[in-house]
Scaffold this active site. Structure first.
Site, PDB file in Angstrom:
ATOM      1  N   ARG A  40      -5.547   8.361 -10.094  1.00  0.00           N
ATOM      2  CA  ARG A  40      -5.015   8.017 -11.407  1.00  0.00           C
ATOM      3  C   ARG A  40      -4.536   6.575 -11.503  1.00  0.00           C
ATOM      4  NH1 ARG A  40      -4.744  12.974 -11.226  1.00  0.00           N
ATOM      5  NH2 ARG A  40      -3.968  12.603  -9.166  1.00  0.00           N
ATOM      6  N   THR A  41      -3.730   6.169 -10.549  1.00  0.00           N
ATOM      7  CA  THR A  41      -3.084   4.870 -10.703  1.00  0.00           C
ATOM      8  C   THR A  41      -4.128   3.754 -10.709  1.00  0.00           C
ATOM      9  OG1 THR A  41      -1.147   5.761  -9.619  1.00  0.00           O
ATOM     10  CG2 THR A  41      -1.253   3.376  -9.805  1.00  0.00           C
ATOM     11  N   LYS A  99      -8.217  -6.535   9.979  1.00  0.00           N
ATOM     12  CA  LYS A  99      -8.323  -7.632  10.955  1.00  0.00           C
ATOM     13  C   LYS A  99      -6.950  -8.158  11.331  1.00  0.00           C
ATOM     14  CE  LYS A  99     -12.557  -9.291   8.756  1.00  0.00           C
ATOM     15  NZ  LYS A  99     -13.110 -10.420   8.005  1.00  0.00           N
ATOM     16  N   ARG A 119      -0.799  -1.308  -3.946  1.00  0.00           N
ATOM     17  CA  ARG A 119      -0.249  -0.065  -3.377  1.00  0.00           C
ATOM     18  C   ARG A 119      -0.389  -0.192  -1.870  1.00  0.00           C
ATOM     19  NH1 ARG A 119      -1.591   6.095  -5.006  1.00  0.00           N
ATOM     20  NH2 ARG A 119      -0.160   5.471  -6.659  1.00  0.00           N
ATOM     21  N   HIS A 142       7.787   3.576  -7.219  1.00  0.00           N
ATOM     22  CA  HIS A 142       6.500   3.638  -7.937  1.00  0.00           C
ATOM     23  C   HIS A 142       6.788   3.395  -9.427  1.00  0.00           C
ATOM     24  CE1 HIS A 142       2.576   4.624  -9.159  1.00  0.00           C
ATOM     25  NE2 HIS A 142       2.389   5.778  -8.565  1.00  0.00           N
TER      26      HIS A 142
HETATM   27  C1  NCD Z   1       2.122   9.756  -6.999  1.00  0.00           C
HETATM   28  C2  NCD Z   1       2.209   8.726  -5.886  1.00  0.00           C
HETATM   29  O1  NCD Z   1       1.203   8.112  -5.519  1.00  0.00           O
HETATM   30  O2  NCD Z   1       3.323   8.545  -5.403  1.00  0.00           O
HETATM   31  N1  NCD Z   1       0.845   9.795  -7.568  1.00  0.00           N
HETATM   32  C3  NCD Z   1       0.569   8.978  -8.614  1.00  0.00           C
HETATM   33  O3  NCD Z   1       0.524   7.784  -8.487  1.00  0.00           O
HETATM   34  N2  NCD Z   1       0.435   9.540  -9.794  1.00  0.00           N
HETATM   35  C4  NCD Z   1       2.600  11.093  -6.597  1.00  0.00           C
HETATM   36  C5  NCD Z   1       1.959  11.734  -5.399  1.00  0.00           C
HETATM   37  O4  NCD Z   1       1.066  11.192  -4.775  1.00  0.00           O
HETATM   38  O5  NCD Z   1       2.407  12.838  -5.088  1.00  0.00           O
END
Ligand code: NCD
Length: 367
Positions: free
Chosen positions: A54-55, A83, A104, A132
């Site tokens: 999703r993100t 590396k 991320r 997040h």
């Molecule tokens: C969340 C995350 O990555 O922290 N997912 C997301 O980005 N919607 C929640 C999860 O992974 O449980």
């Protein structure tokens, strides 16, 4: 107003700035065509060192819909991290190629490090079990759409409150509103980190209670925020297997909830909500995920200063001098083994709150 800023913590923007973002998302949903070419000529870099559906895709879709372009990588195996390249050097290079970056990373504080070394706005799309903030924007937007206000709410947070970064960020963000009560529903092994509790205690209008019994806690809440147990953050697989099904929300449990309660979940759902709950009108997690793309469109537009029209400020910044001095042989370090400063030993130690707390990950510093 937000042009050129980073989003590393959910509280990096004021409550008023957030409301402006939500209004922009409202307008994007109402008249998407108006925004179709606003980011023409701009490039979004997605640096995903951890899995995401999703993100990452919602960021990419958001930029494409704004007429911009996307480059990046979807796992650390396809970046120079394999590396041994540092986060600081990776972002230095990416900020020469792109206009805005999303990161991320499994290390706590990684996005903060990226922001410190970037020429372009950096968005934290999850740093280990820490924060997040763009999920929080999505969560807040859903709460605003479904409840109409942020004050005077009782929010149950259920599941993995220890490693669930979306929980930490949502609590941070909600602590700025009036009379918010958090009900913390987790096994003792997965309770929220101390720094998050300190945050609630410091917030004048907010309070919390601990209730590990979901059947009981569900009666009291206006919002139930379910989370999965974060398998990838456990050091022991046995411990994960023992805790993974601690809470399963089903139709039976929903009978005890208020008629206007809403159920949220950042997704992915593993086993903690049964399919039958999806049919309940109080289940809002799919629309919550849908809102995510619009919120990210609003965020990209705002950080690029493109809400009113194509941005005029261009990149082209050149390095003056970059010094990668090793950390001096000091005595303090961060206690958190997952902190970015314990994974990249060239990073200087940075502290806040009178030197007691690590600026990267919020854990305690020790001598
Ligand atoms: C969340 C995350 O990555 O922290 N997912 C997301 O980005 N919607 C929640 C999860 O992974 O449980």
């Amino acid at each position: 107003m937000l042009a050129g800023k980073n989003l590393i913590y959910p509280t990096d923007f004021t409550v008023e700035q957030l409301e402006t973002l939500f209004c922009l998302a409202d307008d994007i949903i109402a008249v998407p065509d108006k925004y179709a070419g606003r980011c023409a000529g701009k490039i979004l870099a997605t640096m995903f060192f951890e899995p995401s559906t999703r993100t990452r895709l919602s960021f990419e879709a958001a930029m494409e819909r704004l007429g911009g372009k996307v480059l990046g990588f979807a796992d650390s195996a396809s970046s120079s991290a394999t590396k041994g390249e540092s986060i600081a050097d990776t972002i230095r290079m990416i900020s020469c190629y792109a206009d805005i970056a999303v990161i991320r990373h499994p290390a706590e504080g990684a996005a903060h490090v990226a922001a410190l070394h970037s020429f372009i706005p950096v968005i934290n799309a999850g740093d280990g079990g820490h924060q997040h903030p763009t999920q929080t924007l999505t969560d807040l937007y859903t709460i605003r759409a479904k409840k109409g206000h942020f004050d005077n709410l009782t929010i149950g947070l259920c599941g993995d409150l220890k490693y669930g970064r979306t929980v930490h960020s949502l609590i941070h963000a909600m602590c700025r509103y009036e009379n918010v009560h958090f009900v913390l529903i987790s096994p003792p092994e997965l309770r929220v980190p101390d720094y998050v509790i300190r945050e609630i205690e410091a917030a004048a209008g907010c309070s919390y209670s601990v209730n590990p019994n979901l059947d009981d806690a569900i009666r009291q809440v206006d919002i139930l925020y379910m989370t999965r147990v974060q398998r990838e953050r456990f050091s022991s697989q046995e411990e994960y297997l023992r805790l993974k099904d601690s809470y399963i929300l089903d139709a039976q449990k929903m009978k005890n909830a208020k008629k206007d309660m809403i159920v949220l979940h950042p997704m992915p759902i593993v086993n903690e909500i049964t399919g039958e709950v999806d049919e309940d009108p109080r289940a809002c997690y799919f629309v919550q995920a849908q809102y995510g793309m619009y919120m990210r469109m609003a965020l990209i537009l705002s950080l690029l200063g493109a809400q009113e029209g194509p941005p005029t400020v261009c990149g082209g910044k050149m390095f003056e001098k970059v010094c990668r001095n090793p950390r001096p042989n000091g005595t303090v370090h961060c206690k958190n083994p997952k902190c970015v400063s314990n994974l990249d030993l060239t990073l200087p130690i940075r502290v806040k709150e009178g030197g007691k707390v690590c600026e990267y990950c919020d854990a305690a510093i020790e001598e």
